[in-house]
Scaffold this active site. Structure first.
Site, PDB file in Angstrom:
ATOM      1  N   HIS A   1       0.836  -1.197   0.000  1.00 49.87           N
ATOM      2  CA  HIS A   1       0.000   0.000   0.000  1.00 49.87           C
ATOM      3  C   HIS A   1       0.870   1.246   0.000  1.00 49.87           C
ATOM      4  CE1 HIS A   1      -3.345  -2.392   0.064  1.00 49.87           C
ATOM      5  NE2 HIS A   1      -4.092  -1.806   0.967  1.00 49.87           N
TER       6      HIS A   1
ATOM      7  N   ASP B   1     -11.983   1.526   4.257  1.00 52.40           N
ATOM      8  CA  ASP B   1     -13.086   1.965   3.409  1.00 52.40           C
ATOM      9  C   ASP B   1     -14.370   2.116   4.204  1.00 52.40           C
ATOM     10  OD1 ASP B   1     -11.223   0.754   1.062  1.00 52.40           O
ATOM     11  OD2 ASP B   1     -12.635   2.264   0.315  1.00 52.40           O
TER      12      ASP B   1
ATOM     13  N   ARG C   1      -6.404  -3.740   8.047  1.00 57.26           N
ATOM     14  CA  ARG C   1      -6.204  -2.487   8.775  1.00 57.26           C
ATOM     15  C   ARG C   1      -5.049  -1.709   8.174  1.00 57.26           C
ATOM     16  NH1 ARG C   1      -8.162  -2.527  13.998  1.00 57.26           N
ATOM     17  NH2 ARG C   1      -8.830  -4.523  14.813  1.00 57.26           N
TER      18      ARG C   1
ATOM     19  N   ARG D   1      -9.605   6.562  -3.191  1.00 58.50           N
ATOM     20  CA  ARG D   1      -9.235   5.432  -2.324  1.00 58.50           C
ATOM     21  C   ARG D   1      -9.042   5.934  -0.902  1.00 58.50           C
ATOM     22  NH1 ARG D   1      -6.961   0.674  -5.862  1.00 58.50           N
ATOM     23  NH2 ARG D   1      -7.499  -0.464  -4.001  1.00 58.50           N
TER      24      ARG D   1
HETATM   25  P1  PGA Z   1      -7.192  -0.353  -0.406  1.00 57.44           P
HETATM   26  O1  PGA Z   1      -6.558  -0.077   1.005  1.00 57.44           O
HETATM   27  O2  PGA Z   1      -7.614   0.939  -1.003  1.00 57.44           O
HETATM   28  O3  PGA Z   1      -6.082  -1.022  -1.131  1.00 57.44           O
HETATM   29  O4  PGA Z   1      -8.349  -1.290  -0.164  1.00 57.44           O
HETATM   30  C1  PGA Z   1      -7.154   0.724   1.883  1.00 57.44           C
HETATM   31  C2  PGA Z   1      -6.227   0.991   3.069  1.00 57.44           C
HETATM   32  O5  PGA Z   1      -5.405   0.175   3.440  1.00 57.44           O
HETATM   33  O6  PGA Z   1      -6.381   2.058   3.643  1.00 57.44           O
END
Ligand code: PGA
Length: 937
Positions: A152, A592, A630, A764
């Site tokens: 990420h 999310d 998380r 996102r």
């Molecule tokens: P994602 O991750 O957009 O890849 O689902 C969200 C996050 O970890 O905050």
């Protein structure tokens, strides 16, 4: 740049000394490299903002500092930004060093004062509460803990910079090992200065976006370089602690810690993660592991010089050597000639040969996998290697070489059991909608117009189709469009990977934004088309992999139990689960759901979903495995993992836990051996504790779930009214935060948005939280709770506050939620945030009113949280954190002010291309603030 630390605690003396030393080095280099002028401006800002923190009412000083900042030319501004950013990197390093120092000190004194959250503390509690050894043994047998590294994009610093800082950490240790003034210490100091000098001349932020392969390398650094050693140490540590507290009992600690990875496997919204990229990631992981296993074989061979002149080896090993001589006569003869009387070395030579031979089957492209013959010499699985090592183990024990068997050989056996040949087990992830589009295309070519189907018809058709043997997808994919081809290829690649690397190399297939049973069935059908899901004649499922729904909106979390109940009732789905040992993995999306409904609502929706999923799976006779998605910051479900696990609904942990570790968190937690051991320890001890000594259940006091549900509803309304329904909110977000910058930061290989568009829904969760963190509002960590608490209290009688206080004391869910919100409120800073509004939003009336609302909600939330916690100040119970935030604030302030001034300049360029130096300086401000807050978002 001198010491910024509080001087009250003597345990902090070494930390203060490190910070002073590093700050002085930086000051010298800053003057040498940037000139006395730059140093003077940096000092003026540092002193000025510090004075302003001490007396925020000094308006003249505030105005003067703002003018100074606004007048800086871009080059000087960049110099100042770099100085503060580098300073924070050094402070973070010193704090990390202090943590390691304290961990080592504790380790040197086992038994006394076990650290909170340590294995020693939890096992001592088991013993004190009379938990029987058999219960611990039963738990150990089914224990499964899987931290999953993701790519990420939240690490703001380049790998190069992180490596330099890592090198600095080694040097700090070296410096400390020698007395002041000694030549060795002076040498370490000179090396430290040299690295800081180099860092000053190095680009902090990415000049190009990292590729998937860069991300893979980064992940492997942690798996091969740190965790491969840390995991067996932790397992051994647990075994020793159990032996100490339960004398006379034996506890064989199995390899319950398995690492997972999404790096190279997570294709949701990342077009760069192609089937080829995933294959290359798998290959790189296997190559790295092979190196480590071969090195282990070499090291063991160097140790095991036992000669048949002095020992007798059991028949089992003699037979193994005879088999080696038959199957690999040349190798065996060579090994025998080299070490004629040393059976272990002979055996290890063959083991090494077989490891090396595995490479022959690992082709460079997944499309070649079909043509590759299996390697005859290579090990078919890690279990086979483990068997060979078990033979060595039994043999060593037979002639009383137990120390060697318990030492390096046991470590290696644990490494093989924990990491296999793959290292981290790779999950794949894709957006459920992508699969649906691909299947619709396939069906469209077969003349089926699926658009006419309603949800029920689709579900029924999918269920029936699942066990059908007739393929839907043409062998040659050329007629399909590129996106469909790629989706279908992904499933074929999975089948190839399972064949070449073994099924254990791959974990689960995770479906983002799952909204219905059809999403899960669609993925299963595509697995069948790819050749992964296979049925026997009698209807039994003979090959499959876990398909894991990811529920990540408030509505989907509420639907999740119903969706799973429908799936569990389908015979074909049940047959697929049976092949997986009747275990259902379900992933929960913290970020999310938080972005969708706010922290209070998402936390409660997650809690309820877990309870209900547990019920539903229990009724169906299925074991539930929860996978917690998380992020690092509170607004993305972060906060201390240990507390988070203890606050899960009772019964939902049950010895099994899978959780994501991502971005900057990976470096913090797993960057160095002692940190990695501690991080794994915190998770393990919490899983042990919540499995054997669960906390209070929501139903323990029937009022708690009612209150939580009521608070959740109230908070939801407050959050939605502002974030989703206020017509000017998106505009406010765009102006008051550096959101427009984040896409250009090139933090990861994936784009910032799943699809183009400016609405909040398409954004996102990572940039969402990132943006609010930079301007210090940090809304995702608190918005909605204040109104909820005050509204509920007003609606109740005079004892409302006392009831909330009791709930905060005794209900782990609520306690942890409040503690995380409290931490965010302390990190947020409305005075700084108001500068963003003044400098960037302007006086548009709607936006000004909106901002006033946010400010009022913040004040209300602080007041309510303090009331419920019965405190007069935030972080009263966490003085270290409070001190750290207070000490950092005056240094983050100039970065925020510079960011505001530069953003205003950047936006004023309008359609004209802004000067590249301006953009670079802005990027620097982002990574500086992230380093200062020790959190990107
Ligand atoms: P994602 O991750 O957009 O890849 O689902 C969200 C996050 O970890 O905050």
């Amino acid at each position: 740049m001198p010491d910024q630390q509080d001087t009250t605690d003597t345990r902090l003396a070494p930390l203060r000394e490190d910070i002073r030393f590093l700050g002085d080095c930086l000051g010298t280099i800053l003057t040498e490299q940037g000139g006395a002028g730059l140093f003077a401006i940096e000092e003026e800002l540092r002193r000025g903002f510090k004075a302003l923190r001490a007396d925020p009412e000094d308006r003249a000083l505030g105005a003067r500092l703002e003018r100074t900042v606004a007048d800086l030319d871009t080059e000087t501004a960049a110099g100042v930004l770099r100085a503060f950013t580098l300073y924070f990197q050094l402070v973070n390093l010193a704090e990390q060093h202090q943590r390691i120092r304290r961990l080592n000190a504790r380790e040197d004194r086992p038994g006394e004062d076990p650290a909170p959250g340590s294995l020693a503390a939890v096992v001592a509690r088991f013993a004190a509460r009379g938990v029987p050894a058999s219960a611990i043994r039963d738990l150990l047998e089914q224990l499964e803990i899987e931290p999953v590294l993701t790519a990420h994009p939240t690490e703001a610093l380049r790998r190069t910079v992180l490596e330099h800082v890592g090198h600095l950490a080694d040097l700090l240790e070296r410096r400390e090992a020698h007395p002041p003034g000694s030549p060795a210490r002076r040498r370490a100091e000179a090396d430290i200065a040299a690295i800081i000098e180099g860092l000053w001349q190095t680009d902090e932020v990415h000049q190009r976006a990292p590729t998937v392969q860069d991300e893979v390398r980064n992940g492997l650094f942690h798996i091969e370089g740190v965790l491969f050693d840390a995991v067996p140490e932790l397992l051994q540590g647990l075994e020793d602690i159990l032996a100490r507290h339960y004398p006379g009992e034996a506890f064989p600690v199995p390899a319950f810690l398995r690492m997972g990875t999404w790096i190279g496997g997570d294709r949701d919204g990342n077009p760069n993660v192609t089937p080829e990229a995933t294959w290359q990631a798998l290959l790189a992981g296997h190559r790295g592991m092979l190196q480590r296993h071969m090195a282990a074989a070499d090291a063991l061979s160097a140790d095991l010089s036992q000669s048949t002149n002095w020992i007798r080896i059991p028949e089992e090993l003699q037979e193994a050597l005879a088999v080696d001589a038959r199957l690999w006569p040349e190798r065996a003869a060579e090994a025998h000639d080299r070490n004629p009387l040393e059976p272990y070395r002979q055996r290890l030579a063959i083991i090494r040969h077989r490891l090396l031979a595995m490479r022959a089957a690992w082709c460079d492209s997944w499309q070649d996998a079909e043509r590759m013959p299996a390697s005859r010499a290579g090990y078919a699985s890690a279990a086979d290697l483990l068997q060979d090592l078990d033979v060595l183990d039994r043999s060593l024990r037979s002639h009383r070489s137990t120390r060697v068997a318990d030492g390096p050989l046991r470590t290696w056996r644990r490494q093989v059991a924990s990491f296999g040949f793959h290292g981290a087990r790779m999950d794949l992830r894709q957006h459920a909608g992508n699969h649906q589009r691909a299947l619709d295309t396939v069906l469209g070519r077969l003349g089926l117009d699926v658009r006419a189907w309603d949800a029920g018809a689709r579900e029924a058709w999918l269920e029936g189709e699942l066990t059908n043997r007739r393929p839907l997808v043409a062998r040659d994919l050329a007629p399909y469009d590129a996106s469909t081809r790629e989706t279908l290829d992904t499933f074929r690649m999975v089948a190839a990977a399972r064949r070449v690397f073994g099924p254990e190399a791959l974990g689960s297939f995770v479906l983002s934004m799952t909204t219905s049973p059809a999403d899960v069935l669609t993925a299963l059908l595509l697995l069948r088309e790819g050749g992964v899901l296979q049925w026997a004649e009698d209807g039994a499922c003979v090959s499959t992999m876990p398909v894991v729904p990811l529920f990540e909106t408030i509505a989907d979390l509420a639907e999740a139990p119903g969706i799973m109940r429908r799936l569990f009732a389908m015979p074909a789905y049940r047959a697929h689960l049976r092949a997986l040992g009747d275990v259902q993995e379900v992933m929960l999306g913290y970020s999310d759901s938080n972005k969708d409904g706010g922290i209070m609502t998402s936390s409660w929706a997650l809690y309820r979903a877990q309870q209900e999923l547990l019920e539903v799976s229990g009724e169906a006779g299925i074991r539930l495995k929860l996978f917690h998605g998380r992020g690092g910051s509170v607004g993305r479900g972060g906060g201390p993992s240990h507390l988070a696990i203890l606050a899960q609904p009772p019964g939902t942990v049950g010895g099994r836990l899978k959780l994501t570790e991502q971005g900057e968190v990976i470096g913090h937690k797993y960057g160095r051996g002692p940190l990695a051991r501690r991080s794994l320890e915190l998770v393990t001890s919490a899983v042990l504790e919540s499995s054997l000594l669960p906390g209070a259940e929501a139903s323990e006091n029937p009022e708690w779930p009612r209150i939580a549900a009521d608070l959740s509803e109230r908070a939801h309304i407050a959050y939605r009214t502002l974030v989703h329904d206020h017509p000017a909110f998106a505009d406010f977000l765009g102006r008051a935060t550096p959101l427009d910058l984040l896409g250009g930061l090139r933090l990861g290989s994936r784009p910032a948005r799943r699809q183009a568009g400016s609405d909040i829904g398409a954004l996102r969760a990572i940039p969402w939280v990132f943006a609010w963190t930079q301007n210090r509002m940090i809304l995702p960590g608190w918005l909605g709770l204040g109104t909820a608490l005050s509204g509920w209290r007003k609606a109740q009688g005079p004892d409302a506050t006392e009831r909330l206080r009791q709930m905060a004391r005794d209900f782990p869910f609520f306690r942890t939620l409040l503690s995380n919100v409290e931490m965010t409120l302390a990190k947020a800073d409305m005075a700084i945030a108001s500068r963003y509004v003044a400098g960037l939003v302007g006086s548009v009336p709607d936006l000004v009113v909106l901002w006033q609302g946010i400010e009022a909600e913040y004040r209300l939330t602080v007041a309510e949280v303090l009331l419920v916690l019965n405190q007069t100040e935030l972080l009263e119970q966490a003085p270290t954190l409070r001190r750290s935030i207070a000490a950092r604030n005056p240094y983050v302030d100039p970065l925020n002010h510079l960011q505001i001034a530069l953003l205003a300049r950047w936006r004023a360029c309008g359609e004209a291309t802004p000067p590249p130096a301006l953009l670079d300086a802005l990027k620097l401000s982002v990574s500086g603030i992230a380093a200062g807050l020790r959190n990107t978002g």
